[in-house]
Write a protein that holds these residues in place. Sequence first.
Motif, PDB file in Angstrom:
ATOM      1  N   GLU A   1       2.932  -1.466   2.838  1.00 60.57           N
ATOM      2  CA  GLU A   1       3.752  -0.904   1.913  1.00 60.57           C
ATOM      3  C   GLU A   1       3.593  -1.277   0.447  1.00 60.57           C
ATOM      4  O   GLU A   1       3.933  -0.405  -0.436  1.00 60.57           O
ATOM      5  N   ARG A   2       2.908  -2.495   0.197  1.00 61.40           N
ATOM      6  CA  ARG A   2       3.061  -2.799  -1.290  1.00 61.40           C
ATOM      7  C   ARG A   2       1.758  -2.239  -1.816  1.00 61.40           C
ATOM      8  O   ARG A   2       1.934  -1.844  -3.013  1.00 61.40           O
ATOM      9  N   MET A   3       0.553  -2.156  -1.000  1.00 63.78           N
ATOM     10  CA  MET A   3      -0.585  -1.610  -1.764  1.00 63.78           C
ATOM     11  C   MET A   3      -0.973  -0.104  -1.379  1.00 63.78           C
ATOM     12  O   MET A   3      -1.943   0.378  -1.915  1.00 63.78           O
ATOM     13  N   ASN A   4      -0.236   0.400  -0.128  1.00 61.30           N
ATOM     14  CA  ASN A   4      -0.632   1.573   0.055  1.00 61.30           C
ATOM     15  C   ASN A   4      -1.931   2.043   0.422  1.00 61.30           C
ATOM     16  O   ASN A   4      -2.588   2.828  -0.319  1.00 61.30           O
ATOM     17  N   CYS A   5      -2.718   1.262   1.246  1.00 62.45           N
ATOM     18  CA  CYS A   5      -3.811   1.425   1.722  1.00 62.45           C
ATOM     19  C   CYS A   5      -3.832   1.717   3.219  1.00 62.45           C
ATOM     20  O   CYS A   5      -3.013   1.474   3.951  1.00 62.45           O
ATOM     21  N   ASP A   6      -5.204   2.154   3.648  1.00 64.42           N
ATOM     22  CA  ASP A   6      -5.283   2.568   4.919  1.00 64.42           C
ATOM     23  C   ASP A   6      -5.702   1.428   5.697  1.00 64.42           C
ATOM     24  O   ASP A   6      -5.950   0.201   5.179  1.00 64.42           O
ATOM     25  N   ASP A   7      -5.683   1.388   7.026  1.00 67.27           N
ATOM     26  CA  ASP A   7      -5.940  -0.014   7.982  1.00 67.27           C
ATOM     27  C   ASP A   7      -7.304  -0.514   7.687  1.00 67.27           C
ATOM     28  O   ASP A   7      -7.401  -1.758   7.638  1.00 67.27           O
ATOM     29  N   ALA A   8      -8.233   0.377   7.201  1.00 68.70           N
ATOM     30  CA  ALA A   8      -9.721  -0.258   7.059  1.00 68.70           C
ATOM     31  C   ALA A   8      -9.769  -1.190   5.764  1.00 68.70           C
ATOM     32  O   ALA A   8     -10.428  -1.920   5.390  1.00 68.70           O
ATOM     33  N   LEU A   9      -8.701  -0.866   4.849  1.00 75.65           N
ATOM     34  CA  LEU A   9      -8.552  -1.802   3.445  1.00 75.65           C
ATOM     35  C   LEU A   9      -7.598  -2.773   3.770  1.00 75.65           C
ATOM     36  O   LEU A   9      -7.402  -3.427   2.867  1.00 75.65           O
ATOM     37  N   ASN A  10      -6.973  -2.981   4.783  1.00 78.26           N
ATOM     38  CA  ASN A  10      -5.999  -3.901   5.171  1.00 78.26           C
ATOM     39  C   ASN A  10      -6.452  -5.057   5.675  1.00 78.26           C
ATOM     40  O   ASN A  10      -6.828  -5.419   6.692  1.00 78.26           O
TER      41      ASN A  10
END
Length: 121
Positions: free
Chosen positions: A79-88
Amino acid sequence: MAFGKDGPLIKRSIKELLEKAGLEDDGLLDESEFIKILMHASAQRFGMAIELFFGATGIAKKYESQRLSIEHFAEGYYERMNCDDALNPFLSHDWRSIDTTIAMDRHIKESRQIRRRPRQS
């Protein structure tokens, strides 16, 4: 931040805040790997690590969960960074290779743009 020096401080701080929030952790804080992931996700910034914790706590409360889990951190980071799972970092097995400063810098830049108000004539 460095894990050996700052990891125990982060762990203590989160445990105290978790107690005040009326939540338990599901064993996360006893895993040194989790503290390392949190530090990496926060781009080695103590304040950001605490902010990520608050985001995860909010997610746990939203779902009326009694226990804070890594899934809450993963959703809060998304929610904070708006990134996909691979970048989480909370979801990726290869979290060490993620350059979290890119997402952090983008978030800071976007936050500043939102705060700026157009001048009124």
